[in-house]
Design a protein around this motif. Structure first.
Motif, PDB file in Angstrom:
ATOM      1  N   ASN A   1       0.852  -1.181   0.000  1.00 29.48           N
ATOM      2  CA  ASN A   1       0.000   0.000   0.000  1.00 29.48           C
ATOM      3  C   ASN A   1       0.890   1.233   0.000  1.00 29.48           C
ATOM      4  O   ASN A   1       1.808   1.346   0.819  1.00 29.48           O
ATOM      5  N   VAL A   2       0.592   2.170  -0.906  1.00 21.71           N
ATOM      6  CA  VAL A   2       1.487   3.310  -1.141  1.00 21.71           C
ATOM      7  C   VAL A   2       0.823   4.605  -0.689  1.00 21.71           C
ATOM      8  O   VAL A   2      -0.355   4.847  -0.981  1.00 21.71           O
ATOM      9  N   ALA A   3       1.598   5.444  -0.004  1.00 26.42           N
ATOM     10  CA  ALA A   3       1.151   6.799   0.322  1.00 26.42           C
ATOM     11  C   ALA A   3       2.116   7.812  -0.285  1.00 26.42           C
ATOM     12  O   ALA A   3       3.332   7.718  -0.067  1.00 26.42           O
ATOM     13  N   ILE A   4       1.582   8.733  -1.063  1.00 22.12           N
ATOM     14  CA  ILE A   4       2.366   9.861  -1.586  1.00 22.12           C
ATOM     15  C   ILE A   4       2.203  10.973  -0.555  1.00 22.12           C
ATOM     16  O   ILE A   4       1.091  11.455  -0.325  1.00 22.12           O
ATOM     17  N   VAL A   5       3.301  11.369   0.093  1.00 16.77           N
ATOM     18  CA  VAL A   5       3.183  12.163   1.320  1.00 16.77           C
ATOM     19  C   VAL A   5       3.844  13.532   1.191  1.00 16.77           C
ATOM     20  O   VAL A   5       5.031  13.641   0.850  1.00 16.77           O
ATOM     21  N   ASP A   6       3.051  14.562   1.462  1.00 10.71           N
ATOM     22  CA  ASP A   6       3.539  15.930   1.586  1.00 10.71           C
ATOM     23  C   ASP A   6       2.489  16.726   2.353  1.00 10.71           C
ATOM     24  O   ASP A   6       1.331  16.316   2.440  1.00 10.71           O
ATOM     25  N   PHE A   7       2.894  17.854   2.903  1.00  9.77           N
ATOM     26  CA  PHE A   7       1.925  18.732   3.543  1.00  9.77           C
ATOM     27  C   PHE A   7       0.972  19.271   2.476  1.00  9.77           C
ATOM     28  O   PHE A   7       1.402  19.655   1.384  1.00  9.77           O
ATOM     29  N   ASP A   8      -0.321  19.315   2.810  1.00 12.42           N
ATOM     30  CA  ASP A   8      -1.330  19.725   1.835  1.00 12.42           C
ATOM     31  C   ASP A   8      -0.993  21.065   1.192  1.00 12.42           C
ATOM     32  O   ASP A   8      -1.175  21.253  -0.018  1.00 12.42           O
ATOM     33  N   GLU A   9      -0.508  22.006   2.010  1.00 13.28           N
ATOM     34  CA  GLU A   9      -0.264  23.358   1.516  1.00 13.28           C
ATOM     35  C   GLU A   9       1.028  23.476   0.714  1.00 13.28           C
ATOM     36  O   GLU A   9       1.277  24.506   0.088  1.00 13.28           O
ATOM     37  N   SER A  10       1.846  22.434   0.719  1.00  5.04           N
ATOM     38  CA  SER A  10       3.146  22.495   0.038  1.00  5.04           C
ATOM     39  C   SER A  10       3.207  21.648  -1.231  1.00  5.04           C
ATOM     40  O   SER A  10       4.098  21.830  -2.061  1.00  5.04           O
ATOM     41  N   GLY A  11       2.303  20.705  -1.370  1.00 10.62           N
ATOM     42  CA  GLY A  11       2.408  19.720  -2.448  1.00 10.62           C
ATOM     43  C   GLY A  11       1.993  20.245  -3.807  1.00 10.62           C
ATOM     44  O   GLY A  11       1.524  21.376  -3.959  1.00 10.62           O
ATOM     45  N   THR A  12       2.186  19.410  -4.816  1.00  8.93           N
ATOM     46  CA  THR A  12       1.748  19.708  -6.182  1.00  8.93           C
ATOM     47  C   THR A  12       0.651  18.698  -6.528  1.00  8.93           C
ATOM     48  O   THR A  12       0.932  17.622  -7.055  1.00  8.93           O
ATOM     49  N   PRO A  13      -0.600  19.023  -6.199  1.00  8.82           N
ATOM     50  CA  PRO A  13      -1.682  18.027  -6.235  1.00  8.82           C
ATOM     51  C   PRO A  13      -1.934  17.394  -7.601  1.00  8.82           C
ATOM     52  O   PRO A  13      -2.239  16.199  -7.669  1.00  8.82           O
ATOM     53  N   TYR A  14      -1.791  18.161  -8.686  1.00  7.89           N
ATOM     54  CA  TYR A  14      -2.036  17.573 -10.009  1.00  7.89           C
ATOM     55  C   TYR A  14      -1.011  16.487 -10.313  1.00  7.89           C
ATOM     56  O   TYR A  14      -1.357  15.435 -10.856  1.00  7.89           O
TER      57      TYR A  14
END
Length: 439
Positions: A190-203
């Motif tokens: 199971n994989v999680a792509i992890v970053d702070f919501d306000e810092s990530g590149t959601p697309y």
């Protein structure tokens, strides 16, 4: 095959019927606006042209990456072995402890983007090394696929075989290979792509998530504050996470460590496979360019590696200490650029050429003794690119920076930004130019 001739040939095609190709460019603009090539809420800026490379260029890039990976591994090993060597980096106790934590597999920098100024053959200089948080794979691939279907490129493809460097699925496959070293007993992690919501590149994160799912893995995008460490396992909601694709840059991870203790404790306990490990910060911090030039450090390298460092890594030192350092940078402003040790996306970067003497002095006064480096300024190499002004073709010279994506210590592809300013980045006027191999 000569990239200058390829570029000239392409430009002549566009100039031969500018009305037709301008309309085609507008169709590409609309396609990008409706795509996932979105950064900070806006379509990624691009031109009606790709960055052409040959097989010869590709071999050079592979060798550049291979040599830097060899240097990287020697530096990381030295850091692990030598308390005196660690002092050169000045890291906090928390960061040092996390760097020294066993991450459970034998790759120190599983993903990186090594940014270079490239003038062909052995004529190149490094700009910076990005490890954790390396990004922009999606914008290269998405815009690249759109431009490959333009009318001008269809004409080019009548004569040449032209292909782009797929970067999303390739990373999925390489990350699973690395996970299998960490734990060969879990067939479908199971994989999680992890970053702070306000810092990530959601697309971009969504594209990676889709690729993991299409490969048959359960995948989520998670803020590290949402991860819970329970009875020896890391969870996102009710999903046990086996593999974390870490997009949090280390600086933010350390600065906000109190908010993400469950994630940090799971990493310490090797309860989850984190790709990349905190060790990658050793090469990510810009002070590494200073350290690589130090005489005592160069003893660990081969003669070939020493020559490589001295020729291709710009001279770098700390902007503090003796007043002679300040005077040198002040009085030779066109020869230097100031960079903060550990910010990213060109934040806080100043090129002397962009300022008058008095303006430069003001910047120096603000940065003196405050975790800044001064570095030899490298003039970007240029290439001709097509622009449209009021529907008319204009050919301009643009400086370029080429990022070499390294996946699992092998070249995977490139990311190119171009601009007309002394600093080429997402905080100045720039264009992303997708990269293609021409055969």
């Amino acid at each position: 095959m000569d990239v200058e001739k390829l570029t000239s040939k392409y430009i002549e095609i566009v100039k031969s019927d500018e009305n037709r190709f301008y309309k085609d460019y507008l169709r590409a603009v609309e396609a990008v606006a409706n795509s996932s090539a979105i950064y900070k809420g806006k379509p990624v800026p691009f031109l009606y042209q790709l960055m052409f490379f040959t097989k010869e260029d590709l071999e050079i890039f592979k060798n550049i990456g291979k040599t830097m990976i060899s240097i990287t591994n020697k530096v990381v090993n030295k850091y692990k072995e030598s308390p005196d060597f660690r002092k050169k980096f000045g890291y906090s106790k928390l960061l040092e402890d996390l760097i020294l934590t066993d991450h459970g597999y034998d790759v120190n920098v599983p993903i990186g983007r090594f940014d270079i100024f490239y003038g062909g053959s052995d004529n190149f200089k490094f700009c910076e090394l990005n490890t954790d948080g390396s990004s922009a794979m999606n914008e290269d691939n998405t815009i690249g696929r759109i431009l490959l279907e333009t009318e001008s490129m269809k004409i080019m493809k009548e004569e040449y075989s032209i292909s782009y460097f797929e970067l999303i699925y390739k990373w999925v496959d390489e990350s699973i290979k690395i996970f299998n070293k960490f734990n060969p007993n879990i067939e479908k992690p199971n994989v999680a792509i992890v970053d702070f919501d306000e810092s990530g590149t959601p697309y971009e994160f969504e594209e990676f998530k889709k690729a993991y799912i299409n490969r048959g893995y359960n995948a989520v995008i998670a803020d590290p504050r949402e991860l819970k460490y329970i009875k020896g396992s890391l969870y996102y909601k009710d999903i046990k996470i086996d593999l974390v694709y870490r997009r949090i840059v280390t600086r933010e991870l350390i600065d906000r460590s109190e908010e993400i203790q469950d994630f940090i404790n799971a990493y310490r306990d090797k309860a989850v496979c984190v790709i990349g490990p905190i060790k990658s910060q050793i090469m990510h911090n810009k002070i590494i360019f200073k350290i690589l030039h130090e005489e005592d450090v160069q003893k660990m390298f081969t003669e070939e590696e020493k020559e490589y460092i001295n020729k291709h890594i710009p001279y770098t030192d700390v902007f503090s200490g003796h007043r002679s350092v300040y005077d040198e940078v002040l009085n030779n402003k066109d020869s230097y650029i100031l960079k903060p040790m550990d910010l990213y996306a060109s934040k806080g970067v100043y090129a002397g050429r962009d300022f008058t003497f008095d303006e430069w002095k003001k910047r120096l006064d603000e940065c003196w003794g405050k975790d800044y480096l001064y570095q030899e300024f490298c003039v970007p190499f240029t290439r001709d690119f097509v622009e449209f002004e009021d529907g008319k073709v204009k050919v301009s010279k643009f400086g370029h920076i080429i990022g070499l994506f390294m996946y699992n210590e092998e070249l995977a592809g490139m990311y190119t930004r171009i601009g007309k300013n002394n600093i080429i980045s997402g905080v100045t006027d720039y264009y992303a130019v997708p990269n293609v191999l021409v055969e």
